[in-house]
Design a protein around this motif. Sequence first.
Motif, mmCIF file in Angstrom:
data_model
loop_
_atom_site.group_PDB
_atom_site.id
_atom_site.type_symbol
_atom_site.label_atom_id
_atom_site.label_comp_id
_atom_site.label_asym_id
_atom_site.label_seq_id
_atom_site.Cartn_x
_atom_site.Cartn_y
_atom_site.Cartn_z
ATOM 1 N N THR A 1 53.373 19.144 44.709
ATOM 2 C CA THR A 1 54.508 19.131 45.627
ATOM 3 C C THR A 1 54.923 20.573 45.844
ATOM 4 O OG1 THR A 1 56.063 18.825 43.789
ATOM 5 C CG2 THR A 1 55.304 16.849 44.929
ATOM 6 N N TYR A 2 55.074 20.955 47.091
ATOM 7 C CA TYR A 2 55.292 22.365 47.382
ATOM 8 C C TYR A 2 56.334 22.542 48.481
ATOM 9 C CZ TYR A 2 52.531 21.631 51.622
ATOM 10 O OH TYR A 2 52.090 21.176 52.837
ATOM 11 N N SER A 3 56.957 23.712 48.483
ATOM 12 C CA SER A 3 57.821 24.127 49.580
ATOM 13 C C SER A 3 57.422 25.504 50.089
ATOM 14 C CB SER A 3 59.293 24.141 49.134
ATOM 15 O OG SER A 3 59.465 24.931 47.981
ATOM 16 N N ASP A 4 56.575 26.203 49.331
ATOM 17 C CA ASP A 4 56.094 27.537 49.676
ATOM 18 C C ASP A 4 54.643 27.427 50.128
ATOM 19 O OD1 ASP A 4 54.877 30.104 49.514
ATOM 20 O OD2 ASP A 4 56.451 30.801 48.178
ATOM 21 N N ALA A 5 54.375 27.696 51.408
ATOM 22 C CA ALA A 5 53.023 27.545 51.955
ATOM 23 C C ALA A 5 52.037 28.482 51.273
ATOM 24 C CB ALA A 5 53.035 27.791 53.465
ATOM 25 N N GLU A 6 52.461 29.695 50.956
ATOM 26 C CA GLU A 6 51.569 30.644 50.291
ATOM 27 C C GLU A 6 51.188 30.149 48.904
ATOM 28 O OE1 GLU A 6 50.298 33.841 51.233
ATOM 29 O OE2 GLU A 6 50.776 33.115 53.221
ATOM 30 N N GLU A 7 52.149 29.609 48.198
ATOM 31 C CA GLU A 7 51.873 29.081 46.863
ATOM 32 C C GLU A 7 50.896 27.922 46.942
ATOM 33 O OE1 GLU A 7 54.518 26.729 43.607
ATOM 34 O OE2 GLU A 7 55.278 28.662 44.284
ATOM 35 N N ARG A 8 51.109 27.053 47.913
ATOM 36 C CA ARG A 8 50.197 25.921 48.106
ATOM 37 C C ARG A 8 48.770 26.407 48.347
ATOM 38 N NH1 ARG A 8 48.811 23.983 53.926
ATOM 39 N NH2 ARG A 8 47.181 22.486 53.459
ATOM 40 N N LEU A 9 48.605 27.406 49.223
ATOM 41 C CA LEU A 9 47.274 27.905 49.541
ATOM 42 C C LEU A 9 46.631 28.597 48.345
ATOM 43 C CD1 LEU A 9 48.060 29.200 53.126
ATOM 44 C CD2 LEU A 9 46.427 27.388 52.565
ATOM 45 N N ASP A 10 47.411 29.271 47.538
ATOM 46 C CA ASP A 10 46.877 29.891 46.324
ATOM 47 C C ASP A 10 46.288 28.840 45.394
ATOM 48 O OD1 ASP A 10 47.458 32.439 47.060
ATOM 49 O OD2 ASP A 10 49.227 32.659 45.807
ATOM 50 N N ILE A 11 47.034 27.759 45.187
ATOM 51 C CA ILE A 11 46.585 26.706 44.279
ATOM 52 C C ILE A 11 45.355 26.005 44.845
ATOM 53 C CG2 ILE A 11 47.224 24.492 43.260
ATOM 54 C CD1 ILE A 11 50.074 25.588 43.012
ATOM 55 N N VAL A 12 45.372 25.719 46.138
ATOM 56 C CA VAL A 12 44.206 25.092 46.771
ATOM 57 C C VAL A 12 42.983 26.000 46.643
ATOM 58 C CG1 VAL A 12 43.221 24.368 48.984
ATOM 59 C CG2 VAL A 12 45.529 23.641 48.340
ATOM 60 N N ALA A 13 43.168 27.304 46.873
ATOM 61 C CA ALA A 13 42.041 28.239 46.772
ATOM 62 C C ALA A 13 41.478 28.261 45.362
ATOM 63 C CB ALA A 13 42.489 29.636 47.195
ATOM 64 N N ALA A 14 42.342 28.261 44.356
ATOM 65 C CA ALA A 14 41.868 28.248 42.975
ATOM 66 C C ALA A 14 41.106 26.962 42.677
ATOM 67 C CB ALA A 14 43.050 28.407 42.019
ATOM 68 N N PHE A 15 41.607 25.845 43.175
ATOM 69 C CA PHE A 15 40.956 24.542 42.982
ATOM 70 C C PHE A 15 39.574 24.535 43.630
ATOM 71 C CE2 PHE A 15 40.354 20.114 44.553
ATOM 72 C CZ PHE A 15 40.335 19.449 43.342
#
Length: 281
Positions: free
Chosen positions: A13-27
Amino acid sequence: MDDLRPGDHACLTYSDAEERLDIVAAFVRDGLGAGQKVICFTDVGGQVDVANELAERDVKPANGGQLAIRDNDAAWLSAGRASATNMIEMLSGELETAHRDGFAGLRVTADMCWATRPVAAVDELLVFETRVAGLFADGRLTAICQYDRQSFDQVTLAFAAKAHPRAVAAAVYYEDPLLRICRQHAPPGIRLAGEIDYRRVPELNQALAEALRLGGDIHVNLTHLTFMDAAAAAALGQAALSLQPGRAMAIVCGRAVRKVLDLVGVPDQPAVRIRLAHGRP
């Protein structure tokens, strides 16, 4: 993210788009490195954006179709409606295809915002999240479902958190209405957003200290930082001075923050590399 294992079904669950993309990239990067097939589901027209964001975070897909970025609507909606049965059958088919093609497993990450559209049915999404558990039993499937806090109501978010055995999030070192300091997964380092002055230098030093312990280059993302005083800039300079030979600190920031970094001499250090963020003041 560091504790995610094959067979995990996690909720982001996210509200920060950059944070979401960081986690997706790591995954995605971890899946590619493990020889798994990786599929990212995103909004229509967003495939190119996701590909670019992954590339920006040093995610380099191998040849042979190992990474696929697909449109949400085409994947989840049939005749304008969502069906939990169809969604599960689709994932089951992708899992078998990945096995047949010789991949070590299948990783799936999906932006679930399609369920908020009038043509979709949120109740079918809830049924899907409940019934899909069986596909994870043998450890070949690993998935992260992404829920935007601004798009889903609190009841749905609470159900999503309960329906997923695992949850993923960035490590947050400090957060208040004016400042957020968190770990950046890809490339590894830290990210600051908002405003920082001398009062939050201890929290900044804590985040920098962990980044120093990780090894390799340190990436400091200040893209969404609108104000930095000289004390905070000096803390970055001190961290850069402590780097061992061969390591570097890469900073991305806007022009206003760059001026403060220039003022205290951070760019003059041999280990520091600074890049201006596109479109930032």
